[in-house]
Write a protein that holds these residues in place. Structure first.
Motif, PDB file in Angstrom:
ATOM      1  N   UNK A  32       2.921   5.061  -8.573  1.00  0.00           N
ATOM      2  CA  UNK A  32       1.704   5.007  -9.286  1.00  0.00           C
ATOM      3  C   UNK A  32       1.457   4.231 -10.259  1.00  0.00           C
ATOM      4  N   UNK A  33       2.340   4.200 -11.282  1.00  0.00           N
ATOM      5  CA  UNK A  33       1.913   3.550 -12.713  1.00  0.00           C
ATOM      6  C   UNK A  33       2.065   1.978 -12.445  1.00  0.00           C
ATOM      7  N   UNK A  34       2.947   1.491 -11.568  1.00  0.00           N
ATOM      8  CA  UNK A  34       3.284   0.263 -11.345  1.00  0.00           C
ATOM      9  C   UNK A  34       1.730  -0.450 -10.298  1.00  0.00           C
ATOM     10  N   UNK A  35       1.174   0.486  -9.714  1.00  0.00           N
ATOM     11  CA  UNK A  35       0.235  -0.161  -8.834  1.00  0.00           C
ATOM     12  C   UNK A  35      -0.820  -0.547  -9.649  1.00  0.00           C
ATOM     13  N   UNK A  36      -1.458  -1.977  -9.477  1.00  0.00           N
ATOM     14  CA  UNK A  36      -2.406  -2.684 -10.123  1.00  0.00           C
ATOM     15  C   UNK A  36      -3.806  -1.879 -10.051  1.00  0.00           C
ATOM     16  N   UNK A  37      -3.899  -1.112  -8.837  1.00  0.00           N
ATOM     17  CA  UNK A  37      -5.224  -0.600  -8.532  1.00  0.00           C
ATOM     18  C   UNK A  37      -5.276   0.900  -9.143  1.00  0.00           C
TER      19      UNK A  37
END
Ligand SMILES: Cc1cc2nc3c(=O)[nH]c(=O)nc-3n(C[C@H](O)[C@H](O)[C@H](O)COP(=O)(O)O)c2cc1C
Length: 187
Positions: free
Chosen positions: A95-100
């Motif tokens: 979740x925290x890595x997701x650019x969105x």
């Protein structure tokens, strides 16, 4: 003030902590709690503060491989563990890595981990804290750990501590937001 508690949990301990934090925050804010796998694209948009947590696996945030290992533990009847229905899917790291991913202006991080010196257990809370700071969110309070026994049950009084932590976070976040509003009015 709107607060959103986002968690992942394999066996239910981090979920219980997340709910207790939500209860504490609710004394100061409109507070909701949601599993990271149920979070919709727009769910974080309105939040002033996000409180984000997960279990410590292999010294840090979970990965797909460690979540698979946790599922195996739950399949082992001798361990008396039940896999959370919402566990399969992604973790806080994804979740925290997701650019969105949308992050709120303010955040606090937490984790559950084994009750042993942090040098041995690792510190997923510190990793989550770092990930959110890198996304540009401002930390409300130091990352916090809540402890489980070697059998993966919450230690006594951890729910009480989590509720109190949530209440303190709510007070601190309200103050920071009021300060920001005053600054905007004066500017
Ligand atoms: C695959 C796996 C690896 C783990 N590694 C660690 C670890 O490195 N350090 C630690 O303190 N706890 C470790 N644990 C214990 C977890 O932190 C514990 O199961 C978790 O806090 C329970 O939260 P949950 O019920 O929400 O999943 C591990 C657990 C699993 C399943």
């Amino acid at each position: 003030m709107r607060a959103l508690v986002i968690y992942e949990s394999m066996f239910g301990n981090t979920k219980a902590i997340a709910e207790a934090i939500r209860d504490g925050l609710a004394t100061r804010a409109a507070a909701t709690v949601i599993n990271v796998n149920q979070l919709g694209m727009d769910d974080g948009r309105e939040a002033d503060v996000m409180v984000v947590g997960g279990p410590t696996h292999v010294h840090g945030m979970t990965r797909a491989t460690t979540r698979e290992e946790a599922a195996k533990w739950a399949d082992d009847a001798s361990k008396h563990l039940t896999l959370e229905p919402e566990a399969p899917g992604r973790g806080i790291r994804d979740w925290s890595d997701d650019p969105l991913t949308i992050v709120s202006p303010l955040f606090a991080a937490f984790a559950t981990r084994a009750d042993m010196p942090v040098l041995l257990s690792g510190n997923a809370a510190a990793q989550i804290d770092r990930a959110l700071r890198h996304r540009g969110s401002r930390r409300v309070a130091d990352a916090e750990n809540f402890l489980v026994t070697k059998d993966n049950r919450l230690e006594d009084d951890e729910l009480i501590r989590a509720r109190a932590w949530g209440e303190a976070l709510g007070a601190q976040a309200s103050e920071l937001l009021a300060h920001a509003d005053r600054g905007a009015d004066e500017g």
